[in-house]
Design an enzyme around this catalytic site. Structure first.
Site, PDB file in Angstrom:
ATOM      1  N   HIS A  92       0.840  -1.204   0.000  1.00 21.94           N
ATOM      2  CA  HIS A  92       0.000   0.000   0.000  1.00 21.94           C
ATOM      3  C   HIS A  92       0.879   1.259   0.000  1.00 21.94           C
ATOM      4  CE1 HIS A  92      -2.801  -2.863   2.233  1.00 21.94           C
ATOM      5  NE2 HIS A  92      -3.557  -2.452   1.229  1.00 21.94           N
ATOM      6  N   SER A 147      -2.673  -8.091   2.964  1.00 21.32           N
ATOM      7  CA  SER A 147      -3.181  -7.945   4.344  1.00 21.32           C
ATOM      8  C   SER A 147      -3.569  -9.305   4.900  1.00 21.32           C
ATOM      9  CB  SER A 147      -4.388  -7.003   4.360  1.00 21.32           C
ATOM     10  OG  SER A 147      -4.016  -5.757   3.814  1.00 21.32           O
ATOM     11  N   ARG A 148      -3.975 -10.228   4.016  1.00 21.15           N
ATOM     12  CA  ARG A 148      -4.423 -11.551   4.471  1.00 21.15           C
ATOM     13  C   ARG A 148      -3.256 -12.449   4.886  1.00 21.15           C
ATOM     14  NH1 ARG A 148      -8.784 -10.459   0.502  1.00 21.15           N
ATOM     15  NH2 ARG A 148     -10.737 -10.572   1.666  1.00 21.15           N
ATOM     16  N   GLN A 203     -18.194  -6.203  -0.890  1.00 22.31           N
ATOM     17  CA  GLN A 203     -17.349  -7.054  -1.731  1.00 22.31           C
ATOM     18  C   GLN A 203     -16.997  -8.391  -1.075  1.00 22.31           C
ATOM     19  OE1 GLN A 203     -14.207  -3.885  -1.793  1.00 22.31           O
ATOM     20  NE2 GLN A 203     -12.790  -5.612  -1.853  1.00 22.31           N
ATOM     21  N   GLY A 231      -3.046  -1.728  -6.932  1.00 23.42           N
ATOM     22  CA  GLY A 231      -1.930  -2.682  -6.982  1.00 23.42           C
ATOM     23  C   GLY A 231      -2.142  -3.759  -8.039  1.00 23.42           C
ATOM     24  N   LEU A 272       3.094  -9.364  -0.793  1.00 25.42           N
ATOM     25  CA  LEU A 272       2.499  -8.758   0.397  1.00 25.42           C
ATOM     26  C   LEU A 272       0.993  -8.702   0.234  1.00 25.42           C
ATOM     27  CD1 LEU A 272       4.861  -5.826   1.462  1.00 25.42           C
ATOM     28  CD2 LEU A 272       5.016  -8.270   1.913  1.00 25.42           C
ATOM     29  N   VAL A 295       4.584  -5.825  -4.364  1.00 23.49           N
ATOM     30  CA  VAL A 295       5.753  -5.813  -3.482  1.00 23.49           C
ATOM     31  C   VAL A 295       5.830  -7.189  -2.812  1.00 23.49           C
ATOM     32  CG1 VAL A 295       6.814  -4.701  -1.468  1.00 23.49           C
ATOM     33  CG2 VAL A 295       5.501  -3.330  -3.110  1.00 23.49           C
TER      34      VAL A 295
END
Ligand code: PAF
Length: 284
Positions: A37, A186-187, A61, A147, A184, A176
């Site tokens: 991010h 978040s999960r 979502q 991303g 990378l 990234v």
């Protein structure tokens, strides 16, 4: 760094930026920020002096039984990371701000949403496009940054911008990776130590396809079977799909060429992970 929580505050802030003559870059997120991010913030800052980031876990979502309730939320940490990276303002709306009672209109994507993630997660992209269209209308950015890791999302947002004539430039930031190749996400926070090791099979499969393609193999079925081999050593991983596709239509190709996308989605324990690579680009 101002934290805008409702539409009136956001509109007032946007109007002040307009009067000051500043271009606005926009980084929409669901929080749980990581370096991916933050690299999008850098990209936005390259084309706009002002960068607004939104942090909103969009219920629309997530399907029934998905991870909406347990999605990682840590606004204090996100605030510190965003401010440290030079974000100018945060937009942090509540669910009732984005979807007040009676809100029922949706942005429904076309057939490009029916494959891959759209097939695995019915309604997901309607949720994504609806919230992104609303955010675009509210923020009115000059440039918005997404991303590459969510390649189908990027493709559908580009189409929406084109199909609905939205005057917004879309920029895409490269995925990234951790030093060992894990993209990378978040999960990744859900993964146990053992699962973290098994999750490397996704990036390994992409690297294997890239290596084989660079060695001269263009037949998609051969590339796909080389990718599948990478999961033999990861019994805890279930592949949802491997896609070797055209970069704009996301339709499967028979032969891979420069710019073809190889993508993979897999479940590692209870965690669903995505990754992809554009053939011809450096794998890093
Ligand atoms: O990619 C994400 O984090 C989300 O899908 C987005 C674009 C912020 C919409 O909720």
């Amino acid at each position: 760094m101002p934290e805008l929580r409702d539409i009136a505050a956001l509109r007032a802030w946007r109007e002040a930026e307009r009067r000051a003559g500043r271009r606005v870059g926009f980084v929409p997120t669901m929080g749980a920020l990581h370096d991916g991010h933050l690299s999008l913030v850098d990209l936005a800052a390259r084309s706009a002096p002002t960068v607004l980031m939104s942090v909103f876990v969009n219920p629309l979502q997530f399907g029934p039984g998905e991870d909406y309730a347990r999605y990682p939320r840590d606004l204090e940490r996100d605030r510190a990371l965003a401010a440290g990276r030079g974000v100018t303002a945060l937009f942090v709306p509540g669910v009732e701000v984005m979807y007040p009672p009676g809100s029922e209109t949706r942005v429904v994507p076309g057939p490009t949403a029916e494959r891959w993630e759209g097939a695995m997660r019915p309604g997901h992209f309607t949720g994504v496009l609806t919230v992104v269209a609303k955010l675009f209308n509210l923020v009115q950015p000059d440039v918005a940054v997404f991303g590459q890791k969510d390649i189908q999302q990027v493709t559908l947002i580009r189409r929406m911008v084109r199909d609905l004539d939205l005057p917004i430039e879309i920029a895409v930031g490269r995925t990234v990776r951790e030093p060992d190749g894990l993209a990378l996400s978040s999960r990744n926070a859900y993964l146990t130590g053992a699962e973290r090791g098994q999750a490397l099979s996704l990036s390994r499969s992409l690297r294997a396809a890239d290596t084989l393609w660079r060695a001269g193999e263009a037949e998609a079925p051969r590339l796909e079977s080389r990718m599948r081999e990478q999961f033999h050593a990861a019994p805890g991983v279930t592949v949802d799909y491997i896609a070797i596709v055209h970069p704009e239509t996301l339709a499967p190709v028979k032969r891979a060429e420069h710019g073809t996308i190889v993508a993979v989605a897999a479940r590692v324990g209870r965690t669903r992970l995505l990754d992809n690579h554009v053939l011809g680009m450096e794998f890093r």
